[in-house]
Structure formats: structure tokens, C-alpha cells
Design an enzyme around this catalytic site. Structure first.
Site, PDB file in Angstrom:
ATOM      1  N   ARG A  34       7.599 -10.457  12.561  1.00 14.72           N
ATOM      2  CA  ARG A  34       8.235  -9.820  13.725  1.00 14.72           C
ATOM      3  C   ARG A  34       7.608 -10.282  15.033  1.00 14.72           C
ATOM      4  O   ARG A  34       8.301 -10.496  16.030  1.00 14.72           O
ATOM      5  CB  ARG A  34       8.158  -8.294  13.578  1.00 14.72           C
ATOM      6  CG  ARG A  34       9.148  -7.793  12.511  1.00 14.72           C
ATOM      7  CD  ARG A  34       8.735  -6.473  11.927  1.00 14.72           C
ATOM      8  NE  ARG A  34       9.727  -5.942  11.007  1.00 14.72           N
ATOM      9  CZ  ARG A  34       9.852  -6.309   9.720  1.00 14.72           C
ATOM     10  NH1 ARG A  34       9.055  -7.224   9.205  1.00 14.72           N
ATOM     11  NH2 ARG A  34      10.782  -5.766   8.961  1.00 14.72           N
ATOM     12  N   ARG A 132      18.600 -14.614  -4.164  1.00 14.72           N
ATOM     13  CA  ARG A 132      18.429 -13.209  -3.731  1.00 14.72           C
ATOM     14  C   ARG A 132      19.636 -12.747  -2.898  1.00 14.72           C
ATOM     15  O   ARG A 132      20.220 -13.527  -2.158  1.00 14.72           O
ATOM     16  CB  ARG A 132      17.116 -13.065  -2.955  1.00 14.72           C
ATOM     17  CG  ARG A 132      15.923 -13.350  -3.856  1.00 14.72           C
ATOM     18  CD  ARG A 132      14.614 -13.243  -3.132  1.00 14.72           C
ATOM     19  NE  ARG A 132      14.352 -11.892  -2.679  1.00 14.72           N
ATOM     20  CZ  ARG A 132      13.340 -11.568  -1.888  1.00 14.72           C
ATOM     21  NH1 ARG A 132      12.507 -12.513  -1.465  1.00 14.72           N
ATOM     22  NH2 ARG A 132      13.169 -10.325  -1.513  1.00 14.72           N
ATOM     23  N   SER A 177      16.063  -0.623   3.307  1.00 12.24           N
ATOM     24  CA  SER A 177      15.480  -1.959   3.389  1.00 12.24           C
ATOM     25  C   SER A 177      15.134  -2.274   4.837  1.00 12.24           C
ATOM     26  O   SER A 177      16.007  -2.287   5.706  1.00 12.24           O
ATOM     27  CB  SER A 177      16.473  -2.998   2.855  1.00 12.24           C
ATOM     28  OG  SER A 177      16.138  -4.277   3.345  1.00 12.24           O
ATOM     29  N   GLN A 179      14.229  -5.064   5.906  1.00 11.58           N
ATOM     30  CA  GLN A 179      14.771  -6.368   6.281  1.00 11.58           C
ATOM     31  C   GLN A 179      16.193  -6.217   6.802  1.00 11.58           C
ATOM     32  O   GLN A 179      16.567  -6.814   7.812  1.00 11.58           O
ATOM     33  CB  GLN A 179      14.723  -7.307   5.074  1.00 11.58           C
ATOM     34  CG  GLN A 179      13.294  -7.594   4.634  1.00 11.58           C
ATOM     35  CD  GLN A 179      13.213  -8.491   3.414  1.00 11.58           C
ATOM     36  OE1 GLN A 179      14.202  -8.753   2.745  1.00 11.58           O
ATOM     37  NE2 GLN A 179      12.017  -8.968   3.126  1.00 11.58           N
ATOM     38  N   ASP A 329       6.178  -3.162  -2.419  1.00 12.56           N
ATOM     39  CA  ASP A 329       5.538  -4.423  -2.807  1.00 12.56           C
ATOM     40  C   ASP A 329       4.311  -4.198  -3.695  1.00 12.56           C
ATOM     41  O   ASP A 329       3.728  -5.158  -4.214  1.00 12.56           O
ATOM     42  CB  ASP A 329       5.121  -5.206  -1.549  1.00 12.56           C
ATOM     43  CG  ASP A 329       6.347  -5.704  -0.792  1.00 12.56           C
ATOM     44  OD1 ASP A 329       7.419  -5.839  -1.402  1.00 12.56           O
ATOM     45  OD2 ASP A 329       6.230  -5.954   0.429  1.00 12.56           O
ATOM     46  N   LYS A 356      13.455  -8.933  -5.796  1.00 14.88           N
ATOM     47  CA  LYS A 356      12.365  -9.489  -4.979  1.00 14.88           C
ATOM     48  C   LYS A 356      12.204 -10.976  -5.331  1.00 14.88           C
ATOM     49  O   LYS A 356      13.108 -11.581  -5.881  1.00 14.88           O
ATOM     50  CB  LYS A 356      11.082  -8.690  -5.222  1.00 14.88           C
ATOM     51  CG  LYS A 356      11.170  -7.251  -4.718  1.00 14.88           C
ATOM     52  CD  LYS A 356      11.314  -7.207  -3.211  1.00 14.88           C
ATOM     53  CE  LYS A 356      11.484  -5.805  -2.702  1.00 14.88           C
ATOM     54  NZ  LYS A 356      11.851  -5.757  -1.287  1.00 14.88           N
ATOM     55  N   ARG A 360      10.773  -8.344 -10.615  1.00 13.00           N
ATOM     56  CA  ARG A 360       9.371  -7.966 -10.862  1.00 13.00           C
ATOM     57  C   ARG A 360       9.211  -6.971 -12.002  1.00 13.00           C
ATOM     58  O   ARG A 360       8.140  -6.937 -12.632  1.00 13.00           O
ATOM     59  CB  ARG A 360       8.739  -7.415  -9.569  1.00 13.00           C
ATOM     60  CG  ARG A 360       8.464  -8.519  -8.569  1.00 13.00           C
ATOM     61  CD  ARG A 360       7.774  -8.044  -7.307  1.00 13.00           C
ATOM     62  NE  ARG A 360       7.389  -9.205  -6.508  1.00 13.00           N
ATOM     63  CZ  ARG A 360       7.187  -9.179  -5.197  1.00 13.00           C
ATOM     64  NH1 ARG A 360       7.337  -8.049  -4.529  1.00 13.00           N
ATOM     65  NH2 ARG A 360       6.835 -10.276  -4.566  1.00 13.00           N
ATOM     66  N   ARG A 402       2.938 -11.948  -5.740  1.00 13.44           N
ATOM     67  CA  ARG A 402       2.322 -10.643  -6.070  1.00 13.44           C
ATOM     68  C   ARG A 402       2.067 -10.512  -7.575  1.00 13.44           C
ATOM     69  O   ARG A 402       1.166  -9.808  -8.002  1.00 13.44           O
ATOM     70  CB  ARG A 402       3.173  -9.494  -5.542  1.00 13.44           C
ATOM     71  CG  ARG A 402       3.346  -9.580  -4.026  1.00 13.44           C
ATOM     72  CD  ARG A 402       3.632  -8.267  -3.360  1.00 13.44           C
ATOM     73  NE  ARG A 402       4.116  -8.496  -2.002  1.00 13.44           N
ATOM     74  CZ  ARG A 402       3.345  -8.691  -0.933  1.00 13.44           C
ATOM     75  NH1 ARG A 402       2.037  -8.682  -1.039  1.00 13.44           N
ATOM     76  NH2 ARG A 402       3.881  -8.899   0.253  1.00 13.44           N
TER      77      ARG A 402
HETATM   78  C1  S3P Z   1       9.708  -6.481   4.281  1.00 17.21           C
HETATM   79  C2  S3P Z   1      10.400  -5.445   3.706  1.00 17.21           C
HETATM   80  C3  S3P Z   1      10.424  -5.172   2.272  1.00 17.21           C
HETATM   81  C4  S3P Z   1       9.310  -5.894   1.519  1.00 17.21           C
HETATM   82  C5  S3P Z   1       9.124  -7.312   1.985  1.00 17.21           C
HETATM   83  C6  S3P Z   1       8.854  -7.373   3.477  1.00 17.21           C
HETATM   84  C7  S3P Z   1       9.798  -6.682   5.730  1.00 17.21           C
HETATM   85  O1  S3P Z   1      11.667  -5.598   1.758  1.00 17.21           O
HETATM   86  O2  S3P Z   1       9.553  -5.869   0.135  1.00 17.21           O
HETATM   87  O3  S3P Z   1       8.033  -7.902   1.295  1.00 17.21           O
HETATM   88  O4  S3P Z   1       8.946  -7.363   6.309  1.00 17.21           O
HETATM   89  O5  S3P Z   1      10.738  -6.144   6.335  1.00 17.21           O
HETATM   90  P1  S3P Z   1      12.961  -4.655   1.880  1.00 17.21           P
HETATM   91  O6  S3P Z   1      12.883  -3.981   3.174  1.00 17.21           O
HETATM   92  O7  S3P Z   1      14.145  -5.542   1.785  1.00 17.21           O
HETATM   93  O8  S3P Z   1      12.850  -3.717   0.723  1.00 17.21           O
END
Ligand code: S3P
Length: 442
Positions: A34, A132, A177, A179, A329, A356, A360, A402
Site C-alpha cells: 500500500r 486464483r 477480503s 484485497q 494467513d 491462496k 492451503r 507460508r
Molecule cells: C492481504 C489480504 C489477505 C491476505 C493477503 C494479503 C492484503 O487476503 O491473505 O496475504 O494485503 O490485502 P484477502 O484479503 O484477499 O483475504
């Protein structure tokens, strides 16, 4: 990124010994991505102290460089400087944007690029990333007028983005999520009208915190901060960012010291953002020996030093529901911890683990079973009976960082040595993991 054409190197991992000393985990991966992205679209200079010098953030930096952003080299202990190009300053790249193994890079960039009208972008990743799901980002962006295309109706990379003038929207995300949330927030910065994201439960909130610090008009409201509203129009201004240590990397040492007799580790400068500390709640349930030595706040994020010592009486734990995004994670290393708890632990509502870097749930079950673990894979989780002692075996990270680190910790506490192929996957998030492991071991 692992080159699958190369013969995999075999790493020998010795069991036994104890882990003693102090360790400073590298910078938080989520915050590092970010800081790079927001710095790139801010006006003026951003500096980042403690940026994670690992493959994933380097993928983000390289994509931003391909769009004309000047970012100094990312090296250990070196301040990174970004010359921001402003909200509309990213250039159309002449090359495909290579996101490597990094889901965060691809998903956040989709949100960043979808509103750059008159520009076209192509994004791809390695074998794992191109499998993914990306529809979870493409769908909400389309609700804002975005154009994202790719294989399987836009669900898989390679993806192409044709920038559009977006409009604001109210978007409920089906999965918690960060992300997906962050991609929508990035798109919202240049939309016409305000955008509101509503999450089913709160995911990590680094984007909200950092966008606010850069000057975005962003408001967090609703139960537990699940409603986030962005009003476009504010400029982002370059910042000086300090990245705390990654609790997801600290997790390996927290568990390692708890399960390895005689261990005593102090982990310095760990990010303690409450949307990330689920593992500490689980360590509490386990009645692990954890002590907070000092806590502090840097750059709007809580941080602290944590001391953890071995416990021979770890209790089994149960996790499900709203805590899951706070430790998403950490499930592989928690599965290892469960193998050393006195009874049956249950992990549920962990379906997200299936999409992921690898599936996992499947991979950790397969690898821990080889070590003799009493572990059962459920559709949405794992059940682990910790009463059986683990033994070393021929292990495979299956290219997942991981999984590599979790299996290494399992071997240290097992009663015989392991070998591991594709152990170099650890560099995706923790390039110094293997050397730190040897340094701490006595
Ligand atoms: C992350 C959000 C998580 C995490 C990933 C990093 C991020 O994924 O598993 O390693 O930096 O926003 P999700 O938000 O898709 O679950």
C-alpha cells in the site's frame, strides 16, 4: 517467483535444538504494497522506512515503475523514495505488468488502473497467481463502470483493463477480503460520486488508515468499521511512512518458541493492528507463554515487542467466524501449533484458504500427514488431534511461502530431520527466514 523449469533444490532441515534470542521480523507485506501504491499516486515525494524487501512488494514496485513511477531500489535496511505522479499521472505501460506470485499486487492494481481512462493495461502472474480467482475484484469494479477482461469470463489472469471514467456505487462484498476492499477504494478515488464498500466482516484496514494519512476523503462507519465511504476529489500528498514488522512473519517465531522445548524468543517491533492480531487470541486460548514487553504507535499503527517461551501444556483451540480474516494467513502455522496441543483443535470457516497461493487446507494436510500428524481436512477447515508426536519426512512447500516456513517449524519440534523441496518459496514474504532460523537455533 519460483522458476518451475529448474531442478528443485533439496534443503535439509534438522530437528531439535532450542530457539533463543531476539528477532526483528521484516516489514509488513500488506502495508508495504500500500505504501508503494499510494506513494506512486500521491503528489510529491513519499519515503518508506522498513519496506519489506521481498519478492511480492518488488513485483508491485516493478509494475509501478513500468508505468513511469520513479522508485529507488528496494534493499534491506534502505529507505525507499518514490516520486509520486499524482492521481492521474500513471503512464500506459508498453509491457505486460508482471505480478509474480502476488495476489495483492494484481488485485490492488486492478482497482488502481480501472479508472485510468484512455489507457490500456495487461496483467499477468506466475502459475499459482493465474489460477486464483479475480472475478471477486472484476465484478465490483464493473459495478462502477470498469472494464476488466480475462480468461473464464474475466476470472483468471492474464487480464486486460481498459481504463474508463468510473461512477460511484454502493458495493457489498460477499467475502471479507482486504484485497477486494482495497481495489474498490482505489477505484473510488477517481470515480464520479462517492463509493461505499460494505464488508460481511471486517478485513485488515491498512488501506483505510493509510489513505486517510495521505489525505483522501475516507470515512469508516457502521458496526465494527465495516462501512467505508470514499468521496473523490481530494489530492493525495506524499508521506513519510514507517512500516512495522509483519505479524504474519512473527507468527512463525511465536509458534516455534511455544512448541520447541527450552525456547525463549523476543520478537521486536511487531505490527499489532487489531485487524491482524487473531493469532494472539489463539495463543491465549492455547495458554501459550506470551508477554508484551513494550507497545507503541508508529505511523498510525500499533506495534510492540513480544516475548514468547516454550510451554509443555498447550491447550487445543477452536477458531471460526469473525476471527478468521484476522488470522487468515496464519492458519498453516496454527495447524502446526495444533499438532503440539494437548487435544483436538478445530479450524472452521476457512474456505478462503483454498484460494491462496496454494489450496492451503489441502497442502498443509498432505504435508503434515507425511510427518505423522493426526489431521483431517474438512471442506471449510481442519481438525487436528495434537497427541501424536511428529517425525521428519521428505516435504514439499508446493511453491507456497507460508507452507515452507510452517513445515520448517514443524520439523524443528519433530523428533527427526526433514528434507524440503521448493523451500526458496519463503522469499516471497520473508527472504531472511532460513538464516534467521539458523541464527536463533542453539
Ligand atoms: C492481504 C489480504 C489477505 C491476505 C493477503 C494479503 C492484503 O487476503 O491473505 O496475504 O494485503 O490485502 P484477502 O484479503 O484477499 O483475504
Amino acid at each position: 517467483m519460483i522458476d518451475s523449469t529448474q531442478k528443485p533444490l533439496l534443503r535439509k532441515i534438522k530437528s531439535g535444538g532450542k530457539l533463543i534470542g531476539r528477532v526483528k521480523v521484516p516489514g509488513d507485506k500488506s502495508i508495504s504494497h500500500r505504501a508503494l501504491i499510494f506513494g506512486a499516486i500521491a503528489e510529491g515525494q513519499t519515503t518508506i522506512n522498513g519496506l519489506l524487501p521481498a519478492e511480492d512488494p518488488i513485483s508491485t514496485a516493478n509494475c509501478l515503475r513500468a508505468m513511469g513511477v520513479d522508485i529507488t531500489p528496494i534493499e534491506n535496511n534502505k529507505l525507499v523514495t518514490i516520486k509520486g505522479v499524482g492521481l492521474d499521472g500513471l503512464k500506459e505501460p508498453t509491457e505486460i505488468l508482471e505480478c509474480g506470485n502476488s495476489g495483492t499486487t494484481m488485485r490492488l492494481l486492478l482497482g488502481l488502473l480501472v479508472g485510468r481512462h484512455d489507457r490500456h493495461f495487461v496483467l499477468t502472474g506466475d502459475k499459482s497467481l493465474n489460477k486464483r480467482p479475480m472475478q471477486r475484484v472484476g465484478s465490483p469494479l464493473r459495478m462502477m463502470g470498469g472494464r476488466v477482461n480475462g480468461r473464464s469470463n474475466g476470472n483468471f489472469a492474464p487480464l486486460s483493463v481498459t481504463g474508463q471514467q468510473l461512477h460511484g456505487a454502493v458495493i457489498g462484498t460477499p467475502v471479507a477480503s482486504a484485497q477486494v476492499k482495497s481495489a474498490i477504494l482505489l477505484a473510488a478515488l477517481t470515480a464520479n460520486g462517492s463509493t461505499k464498500v460494505i464488508e460481511p466482516s471486517l478485513s485488515r484496514d491498512h488501506s483505510e488508515r493509510m489513505l486517510k494519512a495521505f489525505g483522501a476523503d475516507i470515512t469508516v462507519s457502521g458496526e465494527m468499521g465495516r462501512h467505508i465511504t470514499v468521496i473523490p476529489g481530494s489530492k493525495l500528498l506524499g508521506q513519510n511512512i514507517v512500516v512495522p514488522g509483519d505479524i504474519s512473519s512473527a507468527a512463525f517465531w511465536l509458534v516455534a518458541a511455544s512448541i520447541t522445548p527450552g525456547s525463549d524468543i523476543t520478537i521486536e517491533n511487531v505490527g499489532l493492528n487489531p485487524t491482524r492480531t487473531g493469532i494472539l487470541d489463539v495463543m491465549n486460548q492455547m495458554e501459550a507463554n506470551i508477554e508484551f514487553i513494550k507497545t507503541n504507535k508508529i505511523a498510525g499503527e500499533p506495534v510492540g515487542d513480544i516475548r514468547v517461551t516454550y510451554s509443555s501444556k498447550l491447550r487445543p483451540f477452536e477458531i471460526n467466524g469473525e476471527i478468521m480474516p484476522k488470522l487468515i494467513d496464519e492458519v498453516p502455522i496454527l495447524a502446526v501449533a495444533a499438532c503440539f496441543c494437548n487435544g483436538k483443535s478445530k479450524i472452521r470457516d476457512a474456505n478462503e484458504l483454498r484460494v491462496k497461493e496454494t489450496d492451503r487446507l489441502k497442502v498443509i494436510t498432505k504435508q503434515l500427514k507425511k510427518m505423522g500428524a493426526n489431521i483431517v481436512e474438512q471442506e471449510d477447515g481442519l481438525t487436528i488431534d495434537g497427541t501424536k508426536k511428529l517425525s521428519g519426512n521428505d516435504l514439499d512447500s508446493e511453491t507456497d511461502h507460508r507452507i515452507a516456513m510452517s513445515l520448517a517449524i514443524a520439523t524443528i519440534a519433530a523428533n527427526s530431520d526433514s528434507t524440503m523441496i521448493r523451500s526458496e518459496a519463503a522469499s516471497v514474504s520473508y527472504p531472511t527466514f532460513w538464516t534467521e532460523l539458523e541464527r536463533l537455533r542453539q
